[in-house]
Design a protein around this motif. Sequence first.
Motif, short mmCIF file in Angstrom:
data_model
loop_
_atom_site.label_atom_id
_atom_site.label_comp_id
_atom_site.label_asym_id
_atom_site.label_seq_id
_atom_site.Cartn_x
_atom_site.Cartn_y
_atom_site.Cartn_z
N PHE A 36 0.67 4.75 8.97
CA PHE A 36 1.35 4.62 7.68
C PHE A 36 0.32 4.38 6.58
O PHE A 36 0.42 4.94 5.49
N ASN A 37 -0.66 3.53 6.85
CA ASN A 37 -1.69 3.25 5.85
C ASN A 37 -2.44 4.52 5.45
O ASN A 37 -2.75 4.71 4.27
N ILE A 38 -2.71 5.38 6.40
CA ILE A 38 -3.36 6.65 6.11
C ILE A 38 -2.46 7.49 5.19
O ILE A 38 -2.91 8.01 4.18
N CYS A 39 -1.19 7.59 5.57
CA CYS A 39 -0.22 8.36 4.76
C CYS A 39 -0.17 7.82 3.34
O CYS A 39 -0.20 8.59 2.37
N PHE A 40 -0.07 6.51 3.21
CA PHE A 40 0.07 5.92 1.89
C PHE A 40 -1.17 6.14 1.04
O PHE A 40 -1.07 6.43 -0.16
N ARG A 41 -2.35 6.01 1.64
CA ARG A 41 -3.58 6.23 0.88
C ARG A 41 -3.68 7.66 0.37
O ARG A 41 -4.18 7.90 -0.73
N ILE A 42 -3.17 8.60 1.13
CA ILE A 42 -3.24 9.99 0.70
C ILE A 42 -2.13 10.32 -0.30
O ILE A 42 -2.37 10.95 -1.32
N LEU A 43 -0.91 9.87 -0.03
CA LEU A 43 0.25 10.25 -0.84
C LEU A 43 0.49 9.34 -2.03
O LEU A 43 1.12 9.75 -3.00
N ASN A 44 0.08 8.09 -1.91
CA ASN A 44 0.25 7.11 -2.99
C ASN A 44 1.72 6.90 -3.35
O ASN A 44 2.06 6.63 -4.49
N ASN A 45 2.59 7.06 -2.36
CA ASN A 45 4.02 6.86 -2.57
C ASN A 45 4.62 6.34 -1.27
O ASN A 45 4.52 6.98 -0.22
#
Length: 184
Positions: A36-45
């Motif tokens: 999830f942290n990876i996803c959030f860092r990339i998507l910022n949402n």
Amino acid sequence: MKAQLEKEMLILLEKCMQGNRQAQYEVYQQYSKAMFNICFRILNNYEEAEDVLQESFVSAFRNLSSFKGDATFGAWLKRIVINHAINAIRKKKQSLVSIDEHPVDIPEPDSGKNIDENDIEFNVEKIRKAMELLPEGYRIVFSLYLLEGYDHSEIGEILGISESTSKSQLNRAKKKLKAIMAQY
């Protein structure tokens, strides 16, 4: 000890391939926070990151038979997560910031303050908030390079940009991040 953990993971993954929901839940519990942290860092949402995380796990479980064990399961899953996050950005038709098309506007620090880059106190929360303010292309390259450990040729391949563009975006991201941090 490490060999025992790898053996246990292989047994768990075998159960996952057989459709065992409890095994899938255990794998999800073990990896979901980091992914999830990876996803959030990339998507910022937050919401998009949750959606991409779920899609990534569904994809991973469906394609588990293609996991050959050449790398760790975590590394294999991380690649799936990053690819899904990048694809989500592409679907939204948000392209990476072209360095030539969009010059970087770096605010100058107050002239009354002598700010030495080495004296800026970098703490995790400040950096996280500052990263959210980076242009999308810069944030993605920054995350993939510094946080996920990809080199510029791999980033170029993942994002469909040249290696030199990846390097330039990383350098500009660092400058922009420092400028943002100096304002705090």
